[in-house]
Design a protein around this motif. Structure first.
Motif, PDB file in Angstrom:
ATOM      1  N   GLU A 123     -83.720  29.120-111.853  1.00 17.16           N
ATOM      2  CA  GLU A 123     -83.727  28.269-113.036  1.00 17.16           C
ATOM      3  C   GLU A 123     -84.044  26.808-112.722  1.00 17.16           C
ATOM      4  N   GLU A 124     -83.530  26.301-111.617  1.00 12.59           N
ATOM      5  CA  GLU A 124     -83.712  24.898-111.239  1.00 12.59           C
ATOM      6  C   GLU A 124     -84.115  24.795-109.764  1.00 12.59           C
ATOM      7  N   PRO A 125     -85.369  25.103-109.424  1.00 11.33           N
ATOM      8  CA  PRO A 125     -85.758  25.115-108.009  1.00 11.33           C
ATOM      9  C   PRO A 125     -85.674  23.750-107.328  1.00 11.33           C
ATOM     10  N   GLU A 126     -85.980  22.678-108.045  1.00 12.70           N
ATOM     11  CA  GLU A 126     -85.918  21.347-107.435  1.00 12.70           C
ATOM     12  C   GLU A 126     -84.476  20.949-107.133  1.00 12.70           C
ATOM     13  N   PHE A 127     -83.580  21.259-108.055  1.00  8.05           N
ATOM     14  CA  PHE A 127     -82.167  20.941-107.861  1.00  8.05           C
ATOM     15  C   PHE A 127     -81.595  21.747-106.703  1.00  8.05           C
ATOM     16  N   ALA A 128     -81.943  23.022-106.635  1.00  9.31           N
ATOM     17  CA  ALA A 128     -81.452  23.880-105.553  1.00  9.31           C
ATOM     18  C   ALA A 128     -82.023  23.451-104.206  1.00  9.31           C
ATOM     19  N   ILE A 137     -74.955  33.386-108.009  1.00  9.26           N
ATOM     20  CA  ILE A 137     -75.090  32.050-108.574  1.00  9.26           C
ATOM     21  C   ILE A 137     -76.204  31.284-107.860  1.00  9.26           C
ATOM     22  N   GLU A 138     -76.251  31.427-106.545  1.00  7.93           N
ATOM     23  CA  GLU A 138     -77.292  30.754-105.764  1.00  7.93           C
ATOM     24  C   GLU A 138     -78.681  31.236-106.173  1.00  7.93           C
ATOM     25  N   LYS A 180     -81.737  20.564 -98.182  1.00  4.79           N
ATOM     26  CA  LYS A 180     -82.130  19.475 -97.290  1.00  4.79           C
ATOM     27  C   LYS A 180     -80.886  18.754 -96.773  1.00  4.79           C
ATOM     28  N   PRO A 181     -80.793  18.557 -95.478  1.00  9.43           N
ATOM     29  CA  PRO A 181     -79.651  17.785 -94.971  1.00  9.43           C
ATOM     30  C   PRO A 181     -79.804  16.321 -95.354  1.00  9.43           C
ATOM     31  N   ARG A 182     -78.694  15.703 -95.718  1.00 12.43           N
ATOM     32  CA  ARG A 182     -78.731  14.297 -96.103  1.00 12.43           C
ATOM     33  C   ARG A 182     -78.801  13.428 -94.862  1.00 12.43           C
TER      34      ARG A 182
END
Length: 83
Positions: free
Chosen positions: A20-25, A13-14, A30-32
């Motif tokens: 499919e969605e590199p920006e979302f992944a 899944i990862e 990134k740590p918040r």
């Protein structure tokens, strides 16, 4: 604890999500940033809400307006800190 099959499924899944969605992944990698002033906004909102309720129960217009102003200030501060 995850089984080997579940771990393998999660890795699939990862990989698919990264393709499919590199920006979302990338957002998960990134740590918040820790927002250290959340407690201040929450405290202001609670105290202001208590003042508002006290004003409503006692009929004191000054407390009602102070409470409303404080809740508004807490919401504005929280919004500005979230950026």
């Amino acid at each position: 604890m995850l089984s080997d099959e579940e771990k393998q499924r999660l890795h699939e899944i990862e990989r698919r999500l990264e393709q499919e969605e590199p920006e979302f992944a990338a957002g998960f990698a990134k740590p918040r940033a820790h927002r250290g002033r959340d407690w201040l906004c929450l405290t202001l909102a609670i105290v202001s809400g208590a003042l508002f309720l006290l004003g409503c129960l006692s009929g004191a217009t000054v407390l009602i307006l102070t409470g409303l102003g404080g809740v508004t200030a807490a919401l504005v501060a929280r919004h500005r800190l979230s950026r």
